[in-house]
Design an enzyme around this catalytic site. Structure first.
Site, PDB file in Angstrom:
ATOM      1  N   ASP A   9     -13.158  -4.941  17.049  1.00 41.23           N
ATOM      2  CA  ASP A   9     -13.091  -6.152  17.873  1.00 41.23           C
ATOM      3  C   ASP A   9     -11.656  -6.234  18.410  1.00 41.23           C
ATOM      4  OD1 ASP A   9     -11.501  -7.092  15.811  1.00 41.23           O
ATOM      5  OD2 ASP A   9     -12.683  -8.893  15.434  1.00 41.23           O
ATOM      6  N   HIS A  10     -11.301  -7.374  18.981  1.00 46.76           N
ATOM      7  CA  HIS A  10      -9.951  -7.530  19.539  1.00 46.76           C
ATOM      8  C   HIS A  10      -8.871  -7.466  18.455  1.00 46.76           C
ATOM      9  CE1 HIS A  10     -11.694 -11.374  18.456  1.00 46.76           C
ATOM     10  NE2 HIS A  10     -10.481 -11.874  18.311  1.00 46.76           N
ATOM     11  N   CYS A  65     -11.380  -4.553  12.342  1.00 44.46           N
ATOM     12  CA  CYS A  65     -11.194  -5.897  12.885  1.00 44.46           C
ATOM     13  C   CYS A  65      -9.815  -6.331  12.401  1.00 44.46           C
ATOM     14  CB  CYS A  65     -12.323  -6.843  12.458  1.00 44.46           C
ATOM     15  SG  CYS A  65     -12.386  -7.187  10.697  1.00 44.46           S
ATOM     16  N   GLY A  66      -9.478  -7.598  12.509  1.00 41.59           N
ATOM     17  CA  GLY A  66      -8.128  -8.011  12.125  1.00 41.59           C
ATOM     18  C   GLY A  66      -7.813  -7.719  10.665  1.00 41.59           C
ATOM     19  N   THR A  67      -8.686  -8.192   9.779  1.00 41.43           N
ATOM     20  CA  THR A  67      -8.491  -7.973   8.344  1.00 41.43           C
ATOM     21  C   THR A  67      -9.291  -6.799   7.815  1.00 41.43           C
ATOM     22  OG1 THR A  67     -10.339  -9.446   7.857  1.00 41.43           O
ATOM     23  CG2 THR A  67      -8.136 -10.448   7.905  1.00 41.43           C
ATOM     24  N   HIS A  98     -16.968   9.399  -4.358  1.00 40.93           N
ATOM     25  CA  HIS A  98     -17.947   8.729  -5.216  1.00 40.93           C
ATOM     26  C   HIS A  98     -18.997   7.928  -4.462  1.00 40.93           C
ATOM     27  CE1 HIS A  98     -15.458   8.797  -9.226  1.00 40.93           C
ATOM     28  NE2 HIS A  98     -15.552   9.985  -8.646  1.00 40.93           N
ATOM     29  N   HIS A 133     -23.180  10.884  -8.710  1.00 41.36           N
ATOM     30  CA  HIS A 133     -22.982   9.866  -7.675  1.00 41.36           C
ATOM     31  C   HIS A 133     -24.139   9.838  -6.678  1.00 41.36           C
ATOM     32  CE1 HIS A 133     -19.087   9.309  -9.389  1.00 41.36           C
ATOM     33  NE2 HIS A 133     -18.810  10.590  -9.219  1.00 41.36           N
ATOM     34  N   ARG A 136     -26.628   7.213  -7.795  1.00 45.23           N
ATOM     35  CA  ARG A 136     -26.120   5.848  -7.610  1.00 45.23           C
ATOM     36  C   ARG A 136     -26.114   5.450  -6.137  1.00 45.23           C
ATOM     37  NH1 ARG A 136     -21.341   7.354 -11.826  1.00 45.23           N
ATOM     38  NH2 ARG A 136     -22.625   7.189 -13.690  1.00 45.23           N
TER      39      ARG A 136
HETATM   40  C1  RB5 Z   1     -10.536 -12.189  14.908  1.00 43.84           C
HETATM   41  O1  RB5 Z   1      -9.573 -13.152  15.171  1.00 43.84           O
HETATM   42  C2  RB5 Z   1     -10.679 -11.972  13.416  1.00 43.84           C
HETATM   43  O2  RB5 Z   1     -11.288 -13.065  12.829  1.00 43.84           O
HETATM   44  C3  RB5 Z   1     -11.468 -10.706  13.155  1.00 43.84           C
HETATM   45  O3  RB5 Z   1     -10.827  -9.631  13.750  1.00 43.84           O
HETATM   46  C4  RB5 Z   1     -11.640 -10.298  11.714  1.00 43.84           C
HETATM   47  O4  RB5 Z   1     -10.420 -10.261  11.047  1.00 43.84           O
HETATM   48  C5  RB5 Z   1     -12.688 -10.976  10.960  1.00 43.84           C
HETATM   49  O5  RB5 Z   1     -12.943 -10.690   9.772  1.00 43.84           O
END
Ligand code: RB5
Length: 144
Positions: A9-10, A65-67, A98, A133, A136
């Site tokens: 994503d962005h 994604c961001g996180t 694994h 593995h 599993r």
């Molecule tokens: C976008 O702002 C952010 O929420 C997304 O990239 C992600 O981190 C969501 O889990």
């Protein structure tokens, strides 16, 4: 050469672009978007890219994604997808050895570029150990 998809994503866009260019010498990278920093919904982008793994158009996927959290939750909703959110080389290696992870998830706002490259390379260059593995990993798709 392995054929691997990449999607974000962005929030993961900047790191996706970096990885796409840096990994191009060692793997064939197919970019499933997003194409710029405009806001997009990660469940949709990641779902579309995961379908390319399930249809075997690509051997694996790097999803961002961001996180990395949203992308990993989204990816793991799809039966047959084993997505691993990794922040270091050890977890990337073990996710292949694994868990036979077919999706590597990275947080674009979490990892620095150099660490992200090392994590991705470790994931790309590590094989599934199978053996115990295998049973599993099989259970992941049979037990609901
Ligand atoms: C976008 O702002 C952010 O929420 C997304 O990239 C992600 O981190 C969501 O889990």
């Amino acid at each position: 050469m392995k054929k691997i998809g990449i999607a974000s994503d962005h929030g993961g866009f900047e790191l996706k672009e970096y990885l796409r260019k840096e990994l191009a010498d060692s793997v064939e990278i197919i970019d499933f978007g997003t194409k710029d920093e405009s806001s997009v919904d990660y469940p949709l982008v990641i779902a579309e890219a995961c379908q390319k793994v399930l249809s075997k158009e690509v051997e694996g996927l790097i999803a961002l994604c961001g996180t990395g959290i949203g992308a990993s939750i989204a990816a793991n909703r799809h039966k047959g997808i084993r997505a691993a959110l990794c922040h270091d080389e050890f977890t990337a290696e073990m996710s292949r050895r694994h868990n036979n992870a077919n999706v590597l998830v990275l947080g674009g706002r979490v990892l620095g570029k150099e660490l992200a490259i090392r994590v991705a390379q470790k994931w790309l260059n590590t094989s599934f150990e199978a053996g115990r593995h295998e049973r599993r990993v099989g259970q992941l798709d049979t037990i609901v």
